[in-house]
Write an enzyme that holds these catalytic residues in place. Structure first.
Site, mmCIF file in Angstrom:
data_model
loop_
_atom_site.group_PDB
_atom_site.id
_atom_site.type_symbol
_atom_site.label_atom_id
_atom_site.label_comp_id
_atom_site.label_asym_id
_atom_site.label_seq_id
_atom_site.Cartn_x
_atom_site.Cartn_y
_atom_site.Cartn_z
ATOM 1 N N GLU A 27 49.882 -66.243 4.473
ATOM 2 C CA GLU A 27 50.497 -65.987 5.645
ATOM 3 C C GLU A 27 51.231 -67.040 6.484
ATOM 4 O OE1 GLU A 27 47.727 -63.609 8.259
ATOM 5 O OE2 GLU A 27 49.487 -63.190 9.558
ATOM 6 N N GLU A 175 47.815 -53.723 9.262
ATOM 7 C CA GLU A 175 46.816 -53.600 10.428
ATOM 8 C C GLU A 175 47.618 -52.828 11.736
ATOM 9 O OE1 GLU A 175 44.106 -57.013 11.238
ATOM 10 O OE2 GLU A 175 43.455 -56.867 9.225
ATOM 11 N N GLU A 299 42.760 -57.829 2.075
ATOM 12 C CA GLU A 299 42.415 -58.972 3.104
ATOM 13 C C GLU A 299 40.672 -58.980 2.887
ATOM 14 O OE1 GLU A 299 43.988 -59.704 6.884
ATOM 15 O OE2 GLU A 299 45.819 -59.172 6.548
ATOM 16 N N GLN A 348 42.497 -66.745 2.589
ATOM 17 C CA GLN A 348 43.803 -66.546 2.157
ATOM 18 C C GLN A 348 44.085 -67.643 0.932
ATOM 19 O OE1 GLN A 348 46.902 -66.562 5.272
ATOM 20 N NE2 GLN A 348 45.789 -65.073 6.568
HETATM 21 O O1 AHR Z 1 43.998 -63.381 7.672
HETATM 22 C C1 AHR Z 1 44.084 -63.490 8.980
HETATM 23 C C2 AHR Z 1 44.433 -62.192 9.951
HETATM 24 O O2 AHR Z 1 43.241 -61.216 9.685
HETATM 25 C C3 AHR Z 1 45.711 -61.241 9.276
HETATM 26 O O3 AHR Z 1 46.681 -61.836 9.841
HETATM 27 C C4 AHR Z 1 45.364 -60.037 9.870
HETATM 28 O O4 AHR Z 1 45.765 -59.064 9.008
HETATM 29 C C5 AHR Z 1 43.727 -59.903 9.988
HETATM 30 O O5 AHR Z 1 43.215 -59.444 11.026
#
Ligand code: AHR
Length: 490
Positions: A27, A175, A299, A348
């Site tokens: 991200e 989300e 995620e 991530q």
């Molecule tokens: O990974 C960090 C954040 O966690 C992401 O941007 C979001 O999708 C989730 O709440």
């Protein structure tokens, strides 16, 4: 020492382990993209068109199959046209979700596809449904995939890319129950249906469209999605689940400074993934008994308090053997549910949350979590087979052993974590339906708080493990406390 029985039946196949289960998520957050993956062409750090060579090589080594981008919450405020064309002319924006820093859009669509080509992985785009428009998303697909004459294809060519790219995985929103628009599931389902209608299959490209799924155990969200979406316009539904050791988002707990009790709590919370996959799967089964729609855990991972002295909006945390055990447990669980789960993406990839890679200037560290991905990579594309571990407890809270097995091209891969921080585990693995004649093993083991850092990057690494014996179709071994082992059986 009491033996722990593990039973594997190679004839009882659970499904194919889609390689994409070993995916990552990247991200525009903190130092994931900028400085983590992308340093720009002028950087003294060795790079190819601005993308770090060491990071690409590390991802190639674990056979990274898919990378999700550009968010996360960032995706629903990302306008892709800001990230194409001459870099100096690209718009600068505020990254409102992550530290309010300036996003200069120097890493955009062309750079992301270049990254995926360098790694050799599938791109997975998260489209903007929350603050974007239908035509904006549909034009992104046209820009990327259309081969003929059209405004977007011409624009792509003008920006230096003659041939379209292939794009399979397209998420429509992220989300949307939260940062992606705070929508009710009924409203989102309608919006999803509208947006996806205008994302076309151009020039032989076939989109695998993914709807925003539930947050953790929001069973109702899954129910509403399954009621309103169908396999003709939805191939996947996402699920987000983070392990937060304390269960309190205000004070989640430290990544490196934790008690044994907090460790066991972390693993116990991680094992909730089993319940999530089972129960969301049961809801999906009622509407989709043929499993045409996949669950995509795009995620997952541990979320701790940020490292002292770092920007709270950057979500930078260290990564210990605790994270390695978390990764092993999650991956064993997901493999066992591969009849429904077709992709997963750890959060991530670099420098953010449970990162597989950390960078600092020219330095790069492969975390214990990275090494678990390395140990588990042989599961990719294999048949997940029945694997049961008996329930001896550790820490009075969790099963001591997490185990999984797959078979590919006549070779069995068994991955086992001994989740105890203090006790070795004497295991006895019986193999049915498989003619075993040779065994080889590798191990990742260290005290639970051990980590790799820039001054000690090889503190925790994979070693050869000679402790596994094969006799009469049985494997026996003593697994050290806090270890992850891969056994290859031929
Ligand atoms: O990974 C960090 C954040 O966690 C992401 O941007 C979001 O999708 C989730 O709440």
């Amino acid at each position: 020492m009491e033996k722990i029985d593990i039973i594997i039946n190679a004839k009882d196949k659970k499904g194919k382990i889609n390689p994409e289960i070993y995916g990552n998520f990247s991200e525009h957050l903190g130092r994931c993209i900028y400085n983590g993956i992308y340093v720009g062409e002028e950087s003294a750090i060795p790079n190819t068109r601005g993308i770090r060579n060491d990071v690409v090589q590390a991802f190639k080594n674990i056979k990274l199959p898919v990378l999700r981008w550009p968010g996360g919450c960032f995706a629903d405020e990302y306008h892709w046209k800001d990230g194409i064309g001459e870099k100096s002319a690209r718009k600068k924006m505020i990254n409102t979700n992550w530290g309010g820093v300036v996003e200069d859009n120097s890493f955009g669509t062309h750079e992301f596809f270049d990254l995926c080509e360098q790694i050799g992985c599938e791109p997975y785009l998260a489209g903007n449904l929350g603050s974007g428009t239908v035509s904006e998303l549909s034009e992104w697909v046209e820009y990327i995939t259309f081969d003929g004459v059209s405004p977007m294809a011409e624009l792509r060519r003008k920006n230096g890319r003659e041939q379209p790219w292939k794009l399979k995985y397209l998420g429509i929103g992220n989300e949307n129950w939260g940062c992606g628009g705070n929508m009710r599931p009924e409203y989102y389902a309608d919006e999803y249906r509208r947006y996806q209608s205008f994302c076309k299959n151009f020039s032989g490209n076939e989109l695998f469209k993914i709807a925003c799924g539930p947050n953790s155990d929001d069973w109702n969200w899954t129910e509403v999605m399954m009621k309103n979406l169908n396999r003709w316009h939805t191939r996947g539904i996402s699920l987000h689940y983070y392990t937060v050791p304390s269960g309190n988002w205000e004070k989640k707990g430290s990544a490196r400074d934790f008690t044994d009790e907090e460790y066991y709590e972390t693993i116990s919370k991680t094992l909730y993934m089993e319940t999530l996959l089972t129960r969301h799967g049961q809801i999906m089964d009622r509407y989709d008994p043929n499993h045409d729609i996949g669950l995509i855990v795009d995620e997952w991972g541990c979320w701790y308090d940020v490292e002292d002295g770092t920007n709270p909006g950057f979500l930078y945390q260290q990564n210990t053997m605790r994270d390695a055990i978390v990764a092993a447990c999650n991956l064993n669980i997901i493999n066992a549910h591969c009849d429904r789960v077709v992709m997963a993406n750890i959060a991530q990839a670099v420098n953010v949350l449970q990162a597989v890679i950390l960078t600092e200037g020219a330095g790069m560290v492969l975390t214990p979590t990275y090494h678990v991905f390395d140990l588990f990579k042989d599961h990719q594309g294999g048949d997940s087979v029945y694997c049961y571990a008996d329930g001896k407890q550790a820490g009075g809270k969790i099963p001591m052993i997490s185990a999984g097995a797959s078979v590919k091209d006549g070779v069995m891969t068994v991955t086992i974590a001994n989740c105890s921080v203090s006790d070795d585990a004497d295991i006895s693995v019986s193999l049915s339906g498989f003619d075993a004649s040779d065994v080889d093993a590798q191990i990742l083991t260290a005290p639970v708080r051990a980590l790799n850092d820039f001054d000690c990057p090889e503190n925790v690494t994979i070693q050869k493990f000679n402790g596994v014996s094969l006799s009469d179709g049985k494997l026996t071994a003593t697994l050290p406390a806090c270890s992850v082992v891969k056994i290859t059986v031929k």
